[in-house]
Design a protein around this motif. Sequence first.
Motif, mmCIF file in Angstrom:
data_model
loop_
_atom_site.group_PDB
_atom_site.id
_atom_site.type_symbol
_atom_site.label_atom_id
_atom_site.label_comp_id
_atom_site.label_asym_id
_atom_site.label_seq_id
_atom_site.Cartn_x
_atom_site.Cartn_y
_atom_site.Cartn_z
ATOM 1 N N PRO A 1 -19.056 4.693 10.211
ATOM 2 C CA PRO A 1 -20.172 4.333 9.336
ATOM 3 C C PRO A 1 -19.648 3.941 7.961
ATOM 4 N N SER A 2 -20.290 2.996 7.321
ATOM 5 C CA SER A 2 -19.785 2.467 6.048
ATOM 6 C C SER A 2 -19.607 3.556 4.992
ATOM 7 N N GLU A 3 -20.472 4.552 4.983
ATOM 8 C CA GLU A 3 -20.373 5.607 3.968
ATOM 9 C C GLU A 3 -19.170 6.527 4.211
ATOM 10 N N GLN A 4 -18.541 6.412 5.373
ATOM 11 C CA GLN A 4 -17.362 7.224 5.676
ATOM 12 C C GLN A 4 -16.067 6.405 5.619
ATOM 13 N N GLN A 5 -16.182 5.182 5.201
ATOM 14 C CA GLN A 5 -14.998 4.336 5.042
ATOM 15 C C GLN A 5 -14.483 4.465 3.603
ATOM 16 N N TYR A 6 -13.828 5.583 3.344
ATOM 17 C CA TYR A 6 -13.364 5.893 1.995
ATOM 18 C C TYR A 6 -12.239 4.929 1.590
ATOM 19 N N PRO A 7 -12.270 4.444 0.368
ATOM 20 C CA PRO A 7 -11.298 3.420 -0.053
ATOM 21 C C PRO A 7 -9.867 3.943 -0.059
ATOM 22 N N HIS A 8 -8.961 3.134 0.455
ATOM 23 C CA HIS A 8 -7.542 3.470 0.439
ATOM 24 C C HIS A 8 -6.736 2.205 0.692
ATOM 25 N N GLU A 9 -5.460 2.285 0.337
ATOM 26 C CA GLU A 9 -4.534 1.174 0.588
ATOM 27 C C GLU A 9 -3.532 1.613 1.639
ATOM 28 N N VAL A 10 -3.144 0.688 2.494
ATOM 29 C CA VAL A 10 -2.218 1.004 3.582
ATOM 30 C C VAL A 10 -0.898 0.282 3.370
ATOM 31 N N THR A 11 0.196 0.989 3.611
ATOM 32 C CA THR A 11 1.514 0.364 3.619
ATOM 33 C C THR A 11 2.296 0.895 4.803
ATOM 34 N N SER A 12 3.360 0.226 5.167
ATOM 35 C CA SER A 12 4.115 0.618 6.354
ATOM 36 C C SER A 12 5.149 1.681 6.012
ATOM 37 N N GLY A 13 5.415 2.550 6.993
ATOM 38 C CA GLY A 13 6.389 3.608 6.818
ATOM 39 C C GLY A 13 7.797 3.153 7.148
ATOM 40 N N GLY A 14 8.728 4.111 7.115
ATOM 41 C CA GLY A 14 10.118 3.797 7.399
ATOM 42 C C GLY A 14 10.632 4.597 8.577
ATOM 43 N N THR A 15 11.931 4.634 8.725
ATOM 44 C CA THR A 15 12.537 5.347 9.844
ATOM 45 C C THR A 15 12.619 6.845 9.600
ATOM 46 N N SER A 16 12.378 7.282 8.378
ATOM 47 C CA SER A 16 12.383 8.702 8.039
ATOM 48 C C SER A 16 11.211 8.998 7.104
ATOM 49 N N ARG A 17 10.918 10.290 6.943
ATOM 50 C CA ARG A 17 9.854 10.675 6.018
ATOM 51 C C ARG A 17 10.192 10.232 4.598
ATOM 52 N N SER A 18 11.450 10.409 4.211
ATOM 53 C CA SER A 18 11.867 10.024 2.862
ATOM 54 C C SER A 18 11.605 8.546 2.603
ATOM 55 N N GLU A 19 11.939 7.709 3.575
ATOM 56 C CA GLU A 19 11.724 6.272 3.405
ATOM 57 C C GLU A 19 10.233 5.952 3.342
ATOM 58 N N SER A 20 9.433 6.673 4.113
ATOM 59 C CA SER A 20 7.990 6.447 4.084
ATOM 60 C C SER A 20 7.409 6.818 2.723
ATOM 61 N N VAL A 21 7.881 7.921 2.143
ATOM 62 C CA VAL A 21 7.403 8.312 0.807
ATOM 63 C C VAL A 21 7.808 7.254 -0.215
ATOM 64 N N ARG A 22 9.039 6.771 -0.117
ATOM 65 C CA ARG A 22 9.496 5.720 -1.032
ATOM 66 C C ARG A 22 8.580 4.499 -0.939
ATOM 67 N N ASN A 23 8.213 4.120 0.265
ATOM 68 C CA ASN A 23 7.342 2.958 0.439
ATOM 69 C C ASN A 23 5.983 3.190 -0.209
ATOM 70 N N GLY A 24 5.478 4.399 -0.094
ATOM 71 C CA GLY A 24 4.204 4.720 -0.735
ATOM 72 C C GLY A 24 4.296 4.683 -2.248
ATOM 73 N N LEU A 25 5.409 5.179 -2.783
ATOM 74 C CA LEU A 25 5.594 5.208 -4.232
ATOM 75 C C LEU A 25 5.700 3.804 -4.821
ATOM 76 N N LYS A 26 6.195 2.857 -4.040
ATOM 77 C CA LYS A 26 6.323 1.482 -4.531
ATOM 78 C C LYS A 26 4.966 0.882 -4.891
ATOM 79 N N ILE A 27 3.905 1.371 -4.288
ATOM 80 C CA ILE A 27 2.564 0.849 -4.560
ATOM 81 C C ILE A 27 2.089 1.263 -5.953
ATOM 82 N N ILE A 28 2.604 2.389 -6.447
ATOM 83 C CA ILE A 28 2.134 2.943 -7.721
ATOM 84 C C ILE A 28 2.898 2.296 -8.871
ATOM 85 N N LYS A 29 2.192 1.570 -9.715
ATOM 86 C CA LYS A 29 2.813 0.889 -10.857
ATOM 87 C C LYS A 29 2.698 1.715 -12.139
ATOM 88 N N ASP A 30 1.762 2.660 -12.158
ATOM 89 C CA ASP A 30 1.532 3.501 -13.333
ATOM 90 C C ASP A 30 2.374 4.766 -13.222
#
Length: 226
Positions: A69-98
């Motif tokens: 339902p549209s009211e349950q589609q909470y806003p978020h951005e998606v990015t791809s993960g990596g081969t390890s958890r560390s790489e996935s966190v790095r990919n997420g951090l790249k989205i944050i410019k502030d």
Amino acid sequence: MKQYAVIVAGGSGTRMGGNIPKQFRSLNGRPVLWWSIKAFHEENHDTKIIVVLPENFISLWYDFYSSLPSEQQYPHEVTSGGTSRSESVRNGLKIIKDDESLVAVHDGARPLVALSLLKRGWEEAKQTGAAIPVVPVTDSIRKLEDGKSHNIDRANLRAVQTPQVFRTSLLKEAYNKAGDRIFTDDATVVENLGVEVSLFEGSPENIKITNPKDLAIATVLMGKDV
């Protein structure tokens, strides 16, 4: 100070069996991952949510999400993960410019995170710059050494949970210094800089979904006020 949540769901979850990762499994009629997104959104509508997913499952996630339902589609951005958890966190951090902000890194397989726990994390990180939720260890613990075992006093032991919350600039610096090294959690990456990490109260209900039994337990806990 702006708040960001990086929800890491980049693993394949093979221990769950089946053809889809555990973060896509149904929990009370919604994907496991959805519950974490919901929690961060409800705790603070201004928190920017970044979800890290296996690249080959991103389209499946959008299919799941668009069916809600549209009211349950909470806003978020998606990015791809990596081969390890560390790489996935790095990919997420790249989205944050502030960099003058706070970032909470959370396991997408912890769907029962309480709003009160999130509030404690943000507040502690504002004061210390690096904060992680922990719970007392309740089982007896033995250490194996030289073919023998001996008891360890559990009074001084704590089990670590997520979200782990940091000043964004600090966590980025820590991962930059870590290079290609692989860490099991973000607190260890930050401690690698020589920075002390503070602890705040976690929750026994904030379990991580790893196998089918955990999913059954989470379903029962959903019926409680967690």
